[in-house]
Every structure is written in C-alpha cells, then in structure tokens.
Scaffold this active site. Structure first.
Site, PDB file in Angstrom:
ATOM      1  N   ASP A   1       0.880  -1.150   0.000  1.00  0.00           N
ATOM      2  CA  ASP A   1       0.000   0.000   0.000  1.00  0.00           C
ATOM      3  C   ASP A   1       0.931   1.216   0.000  1.00  0.00           C
ATOM      4  O   ASP A   1       2.051   1.141   0.487  1.00  0.00           O
ATOM      5  CB  ASP A   1      -0.840  -0.041   1.274  1.00  0.00           C
ATOM      6  CG  ASP A   1      -1.748   1.147   1.356  1.00  0.00           C
ATOM      7  OD1 ASP A   1      -2.362   1.468   0.331  1.00  0.00           O
ATOM      8  OD2 ASP A   1      -1.831   1.767   2.429  1.00  0.00           O
TER       9      ASP A   1
ATOM     10  N   ASP B   1      -6.549  -1.276   5.565  1.00  0.00           N
ATOM     11  CA  ASP B   1      -6.235  -2.348   4.617  1.00  0.00           C
ATOM     12  C   ASP B   1      -6.614  -3.720   5.134  1.00  0.00           C
ATOM     13  O   ASP B   1      -6.252  -4.725   4.528  1.00  0.00           O
ATOM     14  CB  ASP B   1      -4.730  -2.375   4.327  1.00  0.00           C
ATOM     15  CG  ASP B   1      -4.240  -1.036   3.854  1.00  0.00           C
ATOM     16  OD1 ASP B   1      -5.031  -0.335   3.214  1.00  0.00           O
ATOM     17  OD2 ASP B   1      -3.082  -0.703   4.132  1.00  0.00           O
TER      18      ASP B   1
ATOM     19  N   ASP C   1      -1.026  -0.931   6.381  1.00  0.00           N
ATOM     20  CA  ASP C   1      -1.008  -0.495   7.780  1.00  0.00           C
ATOM     21  C   ASP C   1      -2.039  -1.204   8.657  1.00  0.00           C
ATOM     22  O   ASP C   1      -2.059  -1.035   9.860  1.00  0.00           O
ATOM     23  CB  ASP C   1      -1.151   1.025   7.889  1.00  0.00           C
ATOM     24  CG  ASP C   1      -2.460   1.521   7.318  1.00  0.00           C
ATOM     25  OD1 ASP C   1      -3.376   0.699   7.136  1.00  0.00           O
ATOM     26  OD2 ASP C   1      -2.576   2.728   7.052  1.00  0.00           O
TER      27      ASP C   1
END
Ligand code: AMP
Length: 644
Positions: free
Chosen positions: A345, A543, A539
């Site tokens: 991410d 997510d 994190d």
C-alpha cells in the site's frame, strides 16, 4: 521478595533431580555388569548379581521413571498411545527379564532397563534445558515490564507497584528510567529507546501528545505521561500474547509429521512383537529376540518428529519479536516461500503517511483559496485534509453547510451558498466540472509525485494544491532487496496513475495499481492471486480486508499504532526493512523445520531396521533416541546464528 520460578525452570529442576537420583543407582549397576567382564573376576555369584541389579534398578524404573511409566501405560488402556508408551514398555519388559530368567532360560536385561531409563531421563533433562534456551527471547520480553511506577496522586509524587497504576494516572519518568505502562505524553520532551519492543535502534522523539509504550526507556528529559493502557491491554502484553500464540500455531508441514506420529506408536508396538516372534520362531533365538524387541521399542520413539516444528517456531518467533517482527500465524512461514507478488500500500507503508502541502497554484487570491479549502478540510479526518489545515494555519474558519465526504475522492460542501468541491479528478468529473483550463498544471504537479487536490467553486476551478508524503528512509533499500530476491513488487494506491508512477519510480517499483478505492484493494489482491501467491503489506487500519485476503498479510505499524488483529505477520516498527527481515526469517525458519523433520525421519528410517535385525544394542538404541531429540532442539537453536 520471593523468587518467581517459571514452569520451565521447575521442569528443568525436576528432570535434574531425577537425573541425579537415577544415575546414583545406575552407576553401581554399570559397575557390577562390567567389572567381571573387564577383569574376569566375579564379585558375586551370578544369581546374587541379578538380584542386586533388580534391587538397584527398581527405584530407577518405578520411582524416578514413574512419571514416564505411568503416562506410558495409560496408553494401553485408553488406546491413546503416547511417546512414553514405547519407552515404558521397553524398560518394564527389560526389567521383567531379570525376574523371568529364574524360570526360563533367557538373558537378564534388568540392568539394561535402568541404563535405558537413566539415559532417557538424561535426554529429557538436556532437552528441557535446550527448550529453555529456545524460549529465552520471550522470557526476556516477559521480564521487560516495569515493576514500579512513580505517579502523581493528590499532587504528590509517590512510588507504587505497577499493578496499582490506574488508567489516567500521571506517571513521571526521569531520564534513564523505564516507562511503566502505555500512555500519552502530557508534559515534557525527550527521546525514547523503543528498540526492545520494536527492534528500531534509533531513539524516537516524544513530546506532548506522543504515544509511548510501556517498558521502553526514556533517554534525556523528564516525561509526564498519562496512563492509557494497563495490565493485559498494554502493547507489551499483546506482543507477548502473540509470540506465545505463534508458538502453538500450526505450520502445514507439521500435519504430516503429526499424522505419522499418531500411527507410529501402534505400528512400532506391532513391529516389536513381530521382531520378537521372528527371532524366536525362525532362528530359535529367544534372548536375541527380546533384546531386538526392546531395541525396536526404545529407538522408535517419535519425540524428535513431534519437536521438529514447534521448537523451530519457538526460536523463530523469539528472534522475530526481538527484531520487531511478530509472527501471528505459523502458516505464513511456509506460505512465504511460495510468494510471487509483494503488494505495498502506498500511504503509510511506502510513505510516512504524514502528507504535507508542497505547492499551491491559485487562480484567486491564495489566502482566500486556503481559507475556503481549510474550512472544509477542517471537518475531515483524512491525512490530506490535516495537511491542508496545517498549512493554512488559521484561527477561524468559514461556516460550512451540507458537508459531505466522498470516499476515495474528496469532500464537498457549501460556503456562503457557493458549492465547493475539493478532491481528485474523479470527483470533478462526477460533478461535471471541466479541468481543461488547468490540465497542464495538474499534469505538472502529478509528474512531481504530488497528490493533487483540485478546488472548485460553483463548478469553476479556483486552484490546485499539491500534497506529497515523504518516502520512508528505508523504503528504497527494502524494495531494492526484494526486487533482487526475485519478487515482483507492486504499489497499490488511491492516487491517480501519474502521481502513483512518480512515487513508484522513486522507490524502484515498476508495477503500479492506481485509482483504487479503499474497498477495492482486496479485489485487486484476488485478481493478482490468479497469477501467483500474494503478500500484502499495509497499515492494517484501512487495509484489513486486503491483508486478510492475501496469502500472507503483513501489517506494518509504528509503535502503538498497530492493528494487531490484522495480518499474519506484524511489524512493530514502520520500516519496510521489516518486510525483508520477515521474508528472511520465514525462509530460515521453514528450512530449519524441514531439516528437523528430515533428520527425525531419516533417523527412524535407518535405526529401526538395525534394531529389528538385532544389530542395535538396547542401550545404544536409547542413546541414539535421546540424541535425536537433543539434535532437533539444538539445530533449532542454531537459527539464532542466521543473520536476518
Ligand atoms: P484515499 O483512498 O482515502 O486515500 O483517498 C483517495 C484520494 O481521494 C486522495 O488521494 C485524494 O485525491 C482524495 N481525497 C480523499 N479525501 C480527501 C479530502 N479530505 N480532501 C481532498 N481530497 C481527498
């Protein structure tokens, strides 16, 4: 204060006691058995010798070995055979030969029975010590917690035991002292050494508003910290919990070993009976048959098989914890080696997650643009919103009506009856706002890697704000290493293609999945999974679904800001080098598990036929058995030598 003794320590002590006692009786037996053989002189008459051996061996088998004997024989009436069943049966049969030889013409193995039991106990003792070593990192974590705290109670500083600290207590921590429990700094400035928990070697600066973790060490200033978590809720308690969970979690490869173990004992029992009858019926060798059958029983104990995986996991999760890597599911260790894609991410993972306004392009008075923008963004919690509010640095805001958040796109609302939108191109398109006049400037911002916020007033663009999020120091290095290892690294983000590419190229990522709404990240992971196994690094806060759907979910955090429930592997400090370390540790652990299982199997495969053939003396068999378990534990401890 009374010394606290751990269960492990109690076990080590108990085996040690049994070891000393059993050898005190076994050494005279050995002396009796071999004195005449070596010197040719008989100390006693043969029958007396046997009676003496029976007397000496009795406590070894039935007192010092009683636990093993009881546990072992329980298997014969519950039909749930344990590893002890084999050793119990082997030693008791050997002991009985001493009595039976008075009636039948067989060799006496009673002295041998004591030797087998003593060697077995010695093996168990060494194994318990090695197991203790395997868990030393966890022990250190447990010991890490502070014992006392200095708190303010009715404006007085008092020192109290940690168990009496309550939530909202103000703790005073002087330089060099341990922070008693998790909390938030309310006064003072300092830096704190968090390496013992996060593996991060550099001290972390703390000021008013910073979160601190219990058991970390204050460096130079006095900190006043309000306690926010105590007891089992603290970060340290969670870390310890996770490490302990990991140790009992299953690695798929172990299932095979478990299956074998469960059918192993009954098979060996039958094999030893066949061995006995084989020798007796075909070769008319009663004594040899008994010896071989005992050898089969004692050599075949599948202890090493049972130990192979858990002991490697124990060592590995301990090393992990020391380096800020918490393995929540043992399965991840095995899956890791099959991973093809590592998806990162962007925000908060590759970047610091603290965006800053870098450039403003205003088509109206810039102050006015910032006043309008900040008034809306002040109502949003998005990190981008916060960066704009910070940049505007205002005391008073305009009144906003009909404020709304459009997830993954931006915000909207009315100020003095004028309709305002702030967000990305998607948001503008959705509201039919033309970008033509400003497109070149937007492209320019995006090529610089800025996330570009377009501001419109009554469908007219009034300016754009370029926000960028600094890349974490280690991101470039970590991704370079992963690329070199052959992983396909991918960046996933809600940003548009151009901005995303600009950032990806700065860190060495060539594949970018951009324009992804937060809720679609896990869908993208699923699509990738059609082409290969995926590790997702995020994190864990927004997510979580992607982390869960990936083959290996790696949740990354900083200090206490970690979604500890998300992910198979959790990194307690934000650096992406943690991903590299997690990969290395997983691989090293899995190969240790494989080595251990191989040795445990190989040893049985070689030793059992020798025992059946009567080549292996029962004592040698027991020495080999004990050393196989010790080898497995020692081999797991070698994992510590591996540089991750
Ligand atoms: P997110 O997926 O929440 O990171 O948001 C994706 C994109 O939506 C961001 O890159 C921005 O372009 C836009 N966005 C989200 N929230 C805001 C906000 N409060 N203000 C302006 N733009 C936003």
């Amino acid at each position: 204060m009374k010394e606290e003794i751990s269960l492990e320590e109690l076990e080590i002590r108990s085996w040690k006691k049994r070891l000393v006692w059993s050898w005190s009786f076994t050494i005279p037996i050995v002396f009796l058995m071999y004195f005449s053989k070596l010197t040719g002189m008989m100390l006693f008459e043969e029958k007396t010798m046997i009676i003496l051996q029976l007397i000496l061996a009795f406590p070894v088998i039935f007192i010092f070995g009683s636990q093993t004997i009881k546990a072992g024989f329980r298997g014969f009436y519950t039909f749930y055979f344990s590893m002890d069943s084999l050793i119990a049966l082997g030693t008791v049969i050997a002991y009985l030969t001493g009595i039976l030889q008075f009636v039948f013409d067989i060799q006496d193995y009673s002295g041998i029975s004591a030797m087998i039991m003593s060697i077995f106990i010695t093996g168990k003792y060494i194994e318990s010590v090695a197991r203790g070593k395997a868990g030393k990192e966890i022990k250190k974590l447990i010991e890490l917690g502070a014992k006392n705290a200095r708190v303010l109670r009715s404006n007085k500083e008092i020192e109290i035991p940690i168990s009496e600290v309550k939530i909202d207590d103000v703790m005073i921590i002087k330089p060099g002292e341990k922070i008693p429990t998790d909390g938030i700094v309310i006064k003072g400035e300092s830096s704190v050494n968090e390496s013992m928990i996060t593996g991060e070697s550099l001290p972390v600066d703390k000021k008013k508003g910073s979160n601190v973790i219990g058991a970390t060490i204050n460096q130079y200033g006095i900190l006043y910290v309000k306690a926010t978590k105590i007891g089992q809720d603290t970060f340290l308690a969670h870390v310890i919990d996770l490490v302990e969970q990991a140790q009992s979690s299953k690695v798929p490869i172990q299932k095979l070993a478990d299956k074998i173990t469960s059918i192993f004992v009954p098979v060996i029992l039958i094999l030893s009976i066949l061995t006995f009858f084989g020798w007796y019926l075909f070769f008319d060798e009663l004594t040899k048959g008994i010896g071989a059958a005992i050898s089969v029983l004692v050599i075949a104990c599948p202890c090493a098989l049972g130990l192979a995986t858990p002991i490697a996991l124990t060592v590995s999760s301990g090393i992990g914890a020391k380096n800020g890597i918490l393995i929540r599911k043992g399965e991840a260790i095995q899956t890791m080696k099959e991973i093809k894609f590592v998806v990162f991410d962007k925000t908060g993972t590759i970047t610091k997650g603290e965006p800053e306004v870098r450039e403003i392009y205003s088509l109206i008075d810039e102050k006015k643009l910032m006043l309008i923008t900040a008034s809306l963004e002040n109502l949003s919690e998005h990190p981008i919103a916060k960066s704009i509010v910070k940049k505007a640095n205002l005391k008073k805001y305009l009144e906003v009506k009909n404020f709304k958040i459009v997830s993954g796109k931006g915000v909207g609302g009315s100020i003095s009856n004028k309709k305002i939108f702030i967000g990305n191109e998607k948001l503008m398109k959705e509201n039919e706002i033309s970008l033509k006049s400003i497109q070149a400037k937007i492209d320019d911002f995006e090529n610089k890697g800025y996330t570009t916020m377009i501001v419109s007033e009554n469908k007219k663009i009034i300016g754009i704000i370029g926000v960028a999020d600094a890349i974490k120091e280690d991101s470039v290095r970590a991704i370079k290493i992963l690329n070199k290892k052959g992983y396909k690294t991918i960046m996933i983000t809600g940003d548009n293609e151009r901005t995303a590419r600009a950032i990806a190229s700065q860190v060495g990522i060539t594949m970018v999945i951009s324009n992804v709404l937060p809720e679609d990240k896990s869908k993208k992971v699923k699509e990738l999974q059609k082409k290969g196994k995926v590790a997702f690094v995020g994190d864990g806060i927004n997510d979580a679904p992607a982390l869960k759907n990936a083959n290996v979910g790696i949740a990354i955090g900083t200090g206490t800001d970690i979604a500890i429930e998300a992910g198979d592997i959790i990194l307690t400090n934000g650096s992406l080098m943690g991903v590299v370390k997690a990969v290395n540790l997983s691989k090293a652990t899995f190969s240790k598990i494989k080595q251990n299982l191989f040795w445990a199997f190989a040893y049985n495969v070689f030793a059992i036929p020798l025992a059946v053939m009567g080549i292996l003396h029962p004592v040698v068999a027991e020495i080999a058995m004990a050393s196989s378990s010790i080898t497995v534990v020692a081999n797991a401890n070698l994992l510590r030598r591996k540089k991750i």
